[in-house]
Scaffold this motif. Structure first.
Motif, mmCIF file in Angstrom:
data_model
loop_
_atom_site.group_PDB
_atom_site.id
_atom_site.type_symbol
_atom_site.label_atom_id
_atom_site.label_comp_id
_atom_site.label_asym_id
_atom_site.label_seq_id
_atom_site.Cartn_x
_atom_site.Cartn_y
_atom_site.Cartn_z
ATOM 1 N N GLN A 38 0.880 -1.149 -0.050
ATOM 2 C CA GLN A 38 0.193 -0.167 -0.030
ATOM 3 C C GLN A 38 0.926 1.333 -0.118
ATOM 4 O OE1 GLN A 38 -2.946 0.199 3.084
ATOM 5 N NE2 GLN A 38 -3.789 2.006 2.681
ATOM 6 N N LYS A 39 2.084 1.371 0.812
ATOM 7 C CA LYS A 39 2.866 2.590 0.661
ATOM 8 C C LYS A 39 3.492 2.628 -0.515
ATOM 9 C CE LYS A 39 4.481 1.801 5.601
ATOM 10 N NZ LYS A 39 4.114 2.958 6.368
ATOM 11 N N TRP A 40 3.888 1.781 -1.334
ATOM 12 C CA TRP A 40 4.388 2.075 -2.604
ATOM 13 C C TRP A 40 2.990 2.393 -3.686
ATOM 14 C CZ3 TRP A 40 8.153 3.375 -5.177
ATOM 15 C CH2 TRP A 40 8.261 3.070 -6.735
ATOM 16 N N ASN A 41 2.448 1.904 -3.441
ATOM 17 C CA ASN A 41 1.045 2.151 -4.439
ATOM 18 C C ASN A 41 0.575 3.775 -4.166
ATOM 19 O OD1 ASN A 41 -1.288 1.027 -6.205
ATOM 20 N ND2 ASN A 41 -2.382 2.190 -4.721
ATOM 21 N N GLN A 45 0.862 6.667 -7.129
ATOM 22 C CA GLN A 45 -0.406 7.319 -7.532
ATOM 23 C C GLN A 45 -0.029 8.950 -7.233
ATOM 24 O OE1 GLN A 45 -4.000 6.307 -7.980
ATOM 25 N NE2 GLN A 45 -2.440 5.091 -8.866
ATOM 26 N N LYS A 46 0.913 9.107 -6.236
ATOM 27 C CA LYS A 46 1.258 10.759 -6.056
ATOM 28 C C LYS A 46 2.240 11.200 -7.049
ATOM 29 C CE LYS A 46 2.826 11.456 -1.855
ATOM 30 N NZ LYS A 46 2.977 11.856 -0.525
ATOM 31 N N GLU A 67 11.902 5.021 1.726
ATOM 32 C CA GLU A 67 12.922 4.318 2.436
ATOM 33 C C GLU A 67 12.038 3.297 3.565
ATOM 34 O OE1 GLU A 67 15.222 7.463 4.087
ATOM 35 O OE2 GLU A 67 16.876 6.862 2.708
ATOM 36 N N ALA A 68 10.895 4.014 4.008
ATOM 37 C CA ALA A 68 10.052 3.270 5.210
ATOM 38 C C ALA A 68 9.327 2.141 4.395
ATOM 39 C CB ALA A 68 8.921 4.225 5.449
ATOM 40 N N TYR A 69 9.101 2.200 3.105
ATOM 41 C CA TYR A 69 8.550 0.914 2.236
ATOM 42 C C TYR A 69 9.706 -0.156 2.039
ATOM 43 C CZ TYR A 69 6.784 -1.901 -1.775
ATOM 44 O OH TYR A 69 6.546 -2.906 -2.603
ATOM 45 N N LEU A 70 10.681 0.142 1.517
ATOM 46 C CA LEU A 70 11.934 -0.432 1.423
ATOM 47 C C LEU A 70 12.350 -1.429 2.703
ATOM 48 C CD1 LEU A 70 13.942 1.431 -1.164
ATOM 49 C CD2 LEU A 70 12.798 -0.425 -1.700
ATOM 50 N N LYS A 71 12.076 -0.431 3.735
ATOM 51 C CA LYS A 71 12.375 -1.230 4.991
ATOM 52 C C LYS A 71 11.387 -2.412 5.410
ATOM 53 C CE LYS A 71 14.929 -1.385 9.081
ATOM 54 N NZ LYS A 71 13.981 -2.374 9.705
ATOM 55 N N LEU A 72 9.986 -1.794 4.954
ATOM 56 C CA LEU A 72 9.138 -2.771 5.281
ATOM 57 C C LEU A 72 9.569 -4.137 4.362
ATOM 58 C CD1 LEU A 72 6.067 -3.576 6.071
ATOM 59 C CD2 LEU A 72 5.311 -2.522 4.024
ATOM 60 N N LEU A 73 9.794 -3.969 3.160
ATOM 61 C CA LEU A 73 10.349 -5.088 2.502
ATOM 62 C C LEU A 73 11.494 -5.881 2.881
ATOM 63 C CD1 LEU A 73 9.693 -4.000 -1.031
ATOM 64 C CD2 LEU A 73 7.953 -5.182 0.136
ATOM 65 N N GLN A 74 12.300 -5.285 3.637
ATOM 66 C CA GLN A 74 13.639 -5.685 3.969
ATOM 67 C C GLN A 74 13.259 -6.680 5.099
ATOM 68 O OE1 GLN A 74 16.391 -2.899 5.686
ATOM 69 N NE2 GLN A 74 17.799 -4.472 6.535
ATOM 70 N N LYS A 166 0.727 2.102 -10.213
ATOM 71 C CA LYS A 166 0.177 1.266 -9.241
ATOM 72 C C LYS A 166 1.072 0.058 -8.987
ATOM 73 C CE LYS A 166 -4.662 1.850 -10.894
ATOM 74 N NZ LYS A 166 -5.830 1.139 -11.392
ATOM 75 N N ALA A 167 1.104 -0.205 -7.710
ATOM 76 C CA ALA A 167 2.130 -1.466 -7.091
ATOM 77 C C ALA A 167 1.422 -2.788 -7.757
ATOM 78 C CB ALA A 167 1.928 -1.484 -5.540
ATOM 79 N N PHE A 168 2.126 -3.647 -8.184
ATOM 80 C CA PHE A 168 2.036 -5.032 -8.392
ATOM 81 C C PHE A 168 1.582 -5.905 -7.302
ATOM 82 C CE2 PHE A 168 4.186 -3.601 -12.092
ATOM 83 C CZ PHE A 168 3.492 -4.256 -13.346
ATOM 84 N N LEU A 169 0.262 -6.707 -7.453
ATOM 85 C CA LEU A 169 -0.366 -7.213 -6.414
ATOM 86 C C LEU A 169 -0.483 -8.565 -6.666
ATOM 87 C CD1 LEU A 169 -3.103 -4.735 -5.275
ATOM 88 C CD2 LEU A 169 -0.621 -4.965 -4.080
ATOM 89 N N ALA A 170 -0.253 -9.562 -5.782
ATOM 90 C CA ALA A 170 -0.368 -11.002 -5.984
ATOM 91 C C ALA A 170 -1.831 -11.413 -6.705
ATOM 92 C CB ALA A 170 -0.042 -11.853 -4.533
ATOM 93 N N ASP A 171 -2.786 -10.925 -5.978
ATOM 94 C CA ASP A 171 -4.048 -11.212 -6.309
ATOM 95 C C ASP A 171 -4.492 -10.801 -7.924
ATOM 96 O OD1 ASP A 171 -4.582 -12.260 -3.983
ATOM 97 O OD2 ASP A 171 -5.841 -10.583 -3.225
#
Length: 248
Positions: A38-41, A45-46, A67-74, A166-171
């Motif tokens: 969601q953060k990346w999306n 969008q912005k 950086e917060a999004y990349l930390k979430l992935l990390q 838009k972020a890529f999503l599994a669904d």
């Protein structure tokens, strides 16, 4: 003789360890939570328009959010319990966010190629190890038997497939990859498709083996092109424009 062979074997083992050990392999845990994208999306969008033009100045201002999004992935790296689509979403979004981070860290630049060895720099973290964009693309994504990833990942350049806002999503992974393939192949700035002759992005030359594993190059194009290409059509490649895909 036996002593010499043993010495050589030990030497080759040491050389192999230091050479191949320089790039750490990704070790998956048995279980890990699938992170939200969601953060990346929201950032896409912005800061990215529908044409894929990127407002890097805004991304510089939003660097903490990136950086917060990349930390979430990390902190939530892929695990064995994840589906293939979960992993595709993770690595595609990681690659694209990592590319934006690379540009932001070196901004302003006119081209990603102005940065020394951009695809060899270790710029993204997975768990407690750092990896390069080249590693993520060639050693992970290209090994997942999904050639359409080449239309989903963006290299911060005008000739690249556009950065979708838009972020890529599994669904929705299959639908998003199909849409990306159709959009890229139909884009006359990147490919010109006629029944008897095609002018293609150099992506199709560089990664031809990925597209032709189960079909011909023309056969792959015809899966996603509104204009059907005849077998034996002449194929020419368009010079790549490495200028930064920046919103003007």
């Amino acid at each position: 003789m036996a002593y010499k062979i043993s010495a050589v074997a030990i030497l080759l083992t040491l050389v192999g360890f230091f050479y191949f050990g320089s790039t750490p392999k990704i070790t998956e845990k048995a279980f890990n939570k699938v992170p939200s994208h969601q953060k990346w999306n929201a950032l896409l969008q912005k800061n990215v328009n529908t044409n894929g033009d990127v407002n890097y100045k805004a991304f510089v201002k939003n660097k903490a959010e990136l950086e917060a999004y990349l930390k979430l992935l990390q902190d939530n790296s892929p695990a064995k319990n994840w589906s293939k689509n979960d992993k595709l979403a993770y690595y595609i979004n990681l690659y694209n966010a990592g590319t934006v981070k690379l540009i932001v860290d070196n901004y302003p630049v006119k081209s990603i190629k102005d940065i020394k060895s951009p695809w060899d720099k270790e710029v993204v973290a997975i768990g407690n190890k750092m990896y390069s964009l080249g590693y993520v693309e060639h050693k992970v994504l290209r090994k997942m038997n999904e050639p359409r990833i080449h239309f989903a990942i963006n290299c911060a350049s005008y000739s690249c497939p556009k950065l979708v806002n838009k972020a890529f999503l599994a669904d929705s992974m299959d639908a998003q990859l199909k849409s990306a393939a159709i959009d890229f192949i139909a884009d006359k700035k990147r490919n010109v498709i006629t029944p008897n002759k095609v002018e293609l992005s150099e992506i199709f030359k560089w990664f031809k083996s990925d597209f032709t594993e189960n079909t011909t190059l023309v056969g792959f194009i015809n899966k996603y092109s509104a204009t059907q290409v005849k077998d034996g059509a002449k194929v020419k490649y368009i010079d790549y424009n490495w200028s930064l895909n920046e919103a003007k």
